[in-house]
Design a protein around this motif. Structure first.
Motif, PDB file in Angstrom:
ATOM      1  N   PRO A  98      35.301 -57.655  36.154  1.00  0.00           N
ATOM      2  CA  PRO A  98      35.528 -58.248  37.455  1.00  0.00           C
ATOM      3  C   PRO A  98      37.384 -58.652  37.421  1.00  0.00           C
ATOM      4  CG  PRO A  98      33.384 -59.572  36.119  1.00  0.00           C
ATOM      5  CD  PRO A  98      34.113 -58.504  35.179  1.00  0.00           C
ATOM      6  N   VAL A  99      37.876 -58.884  36.561  1.00  0.00           N
ATOM      7  CA  VAL A  99      39.266 -59.120  36.018  1.00  0.00           C
ATOM      8  C   VAL A  99      39.891 -57.949  37.020  1.00  0.00           C
ATOM      9  CG1 VAL A  99      41.044 -59.380  34.795  1.00  0.00           C
ATOM     10  CG2 VAL A  99      38.903 -60.304  33.709  1.00  0.00           C
ATOM     11  N   LEU A 100      39.080 -56.807  36.437  1.00  0.00           N
ATOM     12  CA  LEU A 100      39.968 -55.388  36.435  1.00  0.00           C
ATOM     13  C   LEU A 100      39.625 -54.877  38.614  1.00  0.00           C
ATOM     14  CD1 LEU A 100      38.991 -53.347  33.495  1.00  0.00           C
ATOM     15  CD2 LEU A 100      40.964 -54.003  34.033  1.00  0.00           C
ATOM     16  N   GLU A 101      38.096 -55.523  38.737  1.00  0.00           N
ATOM     17  CA  GLU A 101      38.120 -55.450  39.950  1.00  0.00           C
ATOM     18  C   GLU A 101      39.386 -56.460  40.792  1.00  0.00           C
ATOM     19  OE1 GLU A 101      37.296 -53.304  41.962  1.00  0.00           O
ATOM     20  OE2 GLU A 101      36.216 -52.606  39.763  1.00  0.00           O
ATOM     21  N   PHE A 102      39.766 -57.242  40.600  1.00  0.00           N
ATOM     22  CA  PHE A 102      39.940 -58.407  41.238  1.00  0.00           C
ATOM     23  C   PHE A 102      42.306 -58.219  40.742  1.00  0.00           C
ATOM     24  CE2 PHE A 102      43.601 -61.777  40.646  1.00  0.00           C
ATOM     25  CZ  PHE A 102      43.443 -62.589  41.264  1.00  0.00           C
ATOM     26  N   LEU A 103      42.371 -57.202  39.902  1.00  0.00           N
ATOM     27  CA  LEU A 103      43.569 -57.094  38.982  1.00  0.00           C
ATOM     28  C   LEU A 103      43.843 -56.158  40.448  1.00  0.00           C
ATOM     29  CD1 LEU A 103      44.304 -57.717  35.895  1.00  0.00           C
ATOM     30  CD2 LEU A 103      45.283 -58.856  37.363  1.00  0.00           C
ATOM     31  N   ALA A 105      42.923 -54.745  43.680  1.00  0.00           N
ATOM     32  CA  ALA A 105      42.933 -55.240  44.079  1.00  0.00           C
ATOM     33  C   ALA A 105      44.413 -56.125  45.228  1.00  0.00           C
ATOM     34  CB  ALA A 105      41.664 -56.070  44.893  1.00  0.00           C
ATOM     35  N   VAL A 106      44.943 -56.048  44.444  1.00  0.00           N
ATOM     36  CA  VAL A 106      46.270 -56.811  44.555  1.00  0.00           C
ATOM     37  C   VAL A 106      47.194 -55.219  44.470  1.00  0.00           C
ATOM     38  CG1 VAL A 106      48.301 -57.863  43.321  1.00  0.00           C
ATOM     39  CG2 VAL A 106      45.912 -58.894  42.778  1.00  0.00           C
ATOM     40  N   PRO A 107      47.940 -55.518  46.258  1.00  0.00           N
ATOM     41  CA  PRO A 107      48.990 -54.183  45.762  1.00  0.00           C
ATOM     42  C   PRO A 107      50.549 -54.452  45.176  1.00  0.00           C
ATOM     43  CG  PRO A 107      48.173 -55.419  47.754  1.00  0.00           C
ATOM     44  CD  PRO A 107      47.884 -56.153  47.252  1.00  0.00           C
ATOM     45  N   PRO A 108      50.644 -53.703  43.955  1.00  0.00           N
ATOM     46  CA  PRO A 108      51.972 -53.619  43.119  1.00  0.00           C
ATOM     47  C   PRO A 108      52.984 -54.202  43.940  1.00  0.00           C
ATOM     48  CG  PRO A 108      50.229 -51.009  43.187  1.00  0.00           C
ATOM     49  CD  PRO A 108      49.527 -51.755  44.126  1.00  0.00           C
ATOM     50  N   PRO A 109      53.255 -53.461  45.503  1.00  0.00           N
ATOM     51  CA  PRO A 109      54.574 -53.784  45.644  1.00  0.00           C
ATOM     52  C   PRO A 109      54.625 -55.516  46.437  1.00  0.00           C
ATOM     53  CG  PRO A 109      53.411 -51.963  47.398  1.00  0.00           C
ATOM     54  CD  PRO A 109      52.204 -52.146  46.512  1.00  0.00           C
ATOM     55  N   VAL A 110      53.130 -56.042  46.117  1.00  0.00           N
ATOM     56  CA  VAL A 110      53.854 -57.780  46.189  1.00  0.00           C
ATOM     57  C   VAL A 110      53.890 -58.160  44.897  1.00  0.00           C
ATOM     58  CG1 VAL A 110      52.140 -59.575  46.690  1.00  0.00           C
ATOM     59  CG2 VAL A 110      51.577 -57.851  47.754  1.00  0.00           C
ATOM     60  N   LEU A 111      53.595 -57.451  43.750  1.00  0.00           N
ATOM     61  CA  LEU A 111      54.145 -57.674  42.240  1.00  0.00           C
ATOM     62  C   LEU A 111      55.379 -58.009  42.484  1.00  0.00           C
ATOM     63  CD1 LEU A 111      51.261 -56.140  40.460  1.00  0.00           C
ATOM     64  CD2 LEU A 111      51.192 -59.115  41.260  1.00  0.00           C
TER      65      LEU A 111
END
Length: 263
Positions: A98-103, A105-111
């Protein structure tokens, strides 16, 4: 021999034909262009050697390639290591999935702004951005590859006393290596994109920084030469990756060729 040579020539023709056709179409479509944002291809090609001199290769291209290599290498090590652990143990996979699926889904440019807060605006930030995007296809493909290891092969290795590091190297990673290389191939294209994006934020050199500077200074032909160089860089890296993959996975491609001939 004749059949083999004919096959090599035919593959070479198909590899060259489409790029040549696209370049010819670009040349013809832009030949009479008077649009400042869409210069003729001949203008771009004429400008290319004047823009990308030896100093610019050293100051912009080389740093970009080094950042890409560092971020990609970090992602490969972390992705394969974590993917092997998660894929090998069902309970670990159940907790982490579940944690992997959440992370993922976060676009890397947003980080990028977040990473800048912790890593600053130097090369560390750019490498971290590249690694944060490249790690996911490698990690997930490694998990699936490890999960797909043949149970009969694993039991046979265990019955022969092949355990520990030897089992991990010769059974698990070898069986999962085609899937791992599929993830590495996907990560390479993502890494090039993130390399450019990371260099557009608080950078002083690099391909992304230089292209943005050309755009802001309305040096449009120069900007197009940077875009063309990025495409050439991606092509060269793809060819190098394919050669490495062919060498490392020679046994796998050999088995596929044998199965095709037998079928």
């Amino acid at each position: 021999m004749r059949g083999g040579a004919r096959g090599v020539l035919l593959r070479g023709f198909f590899v060259v034909a489409l790029p040549a056709l696209l370049v010819a179409g670009w040349w013809v479509a832009s030949d009479d262009s008077t649009d400042v944002y869409w210069p003729p291809l001949r203008t771009i090609l004429t400008t290319f050697p004047d823009v990308w001199t030896g100093d610019r290769w050293r100051d912009d291209v080389l740093p970009s390639v080094l950042r890409l290599s560092a971020g990609y290498a970090c992602a490969a090590v972390v992705g394969v290591a974590l993917g092997t652990v998660i894929g090998s143990y069902r309970r670990v996979r159940a907790v982490c999935e579940p944690v992997l699926e959440f992370l993922r889904a976060v676009p890397p440019p947003v980080l990028v702004p977040v990473i800048m807060l912790f890593a600053g605006i130097g090369d560390t930030m750019k490498i971290a951005v590249i690694a944060s995007g490249c790690v996911w296809p490698i990690l997930l493909n490694t998990v699936e590859g490890v999960r797909a290891v043949d149970s009969v092969m694993s039991e046979t290795a265990r019955s022969y006393g092949i355990t520990g590091v030897a089992r991990l190297r010769h059974v698990v990673l070898r069986s999962a290596s085609p899937q791992i290389f599929a993830g590495l191939r996907q990560a390479l294209s993502i890494g090039i994109i993130l390399m450019v994006i990371s260099e557009m934020f608080a950078a002083s050199n690099g391909l992304g920084f230089t292209i943005v500077q050309f755009q802001r200074g309305f040096a449009i032909p120069d900007m197009w030469t940077g875009i063309l160089l990025l495409g050439l860089l991606g092509f060269v890296l793809s060819v190098v990756f394919r050669l490495v993959e062919r060498r490392v996975l020679g046994w796998y491609h050999g088995l596929r060729d044998v199965s095709r001939r037998s079928s």
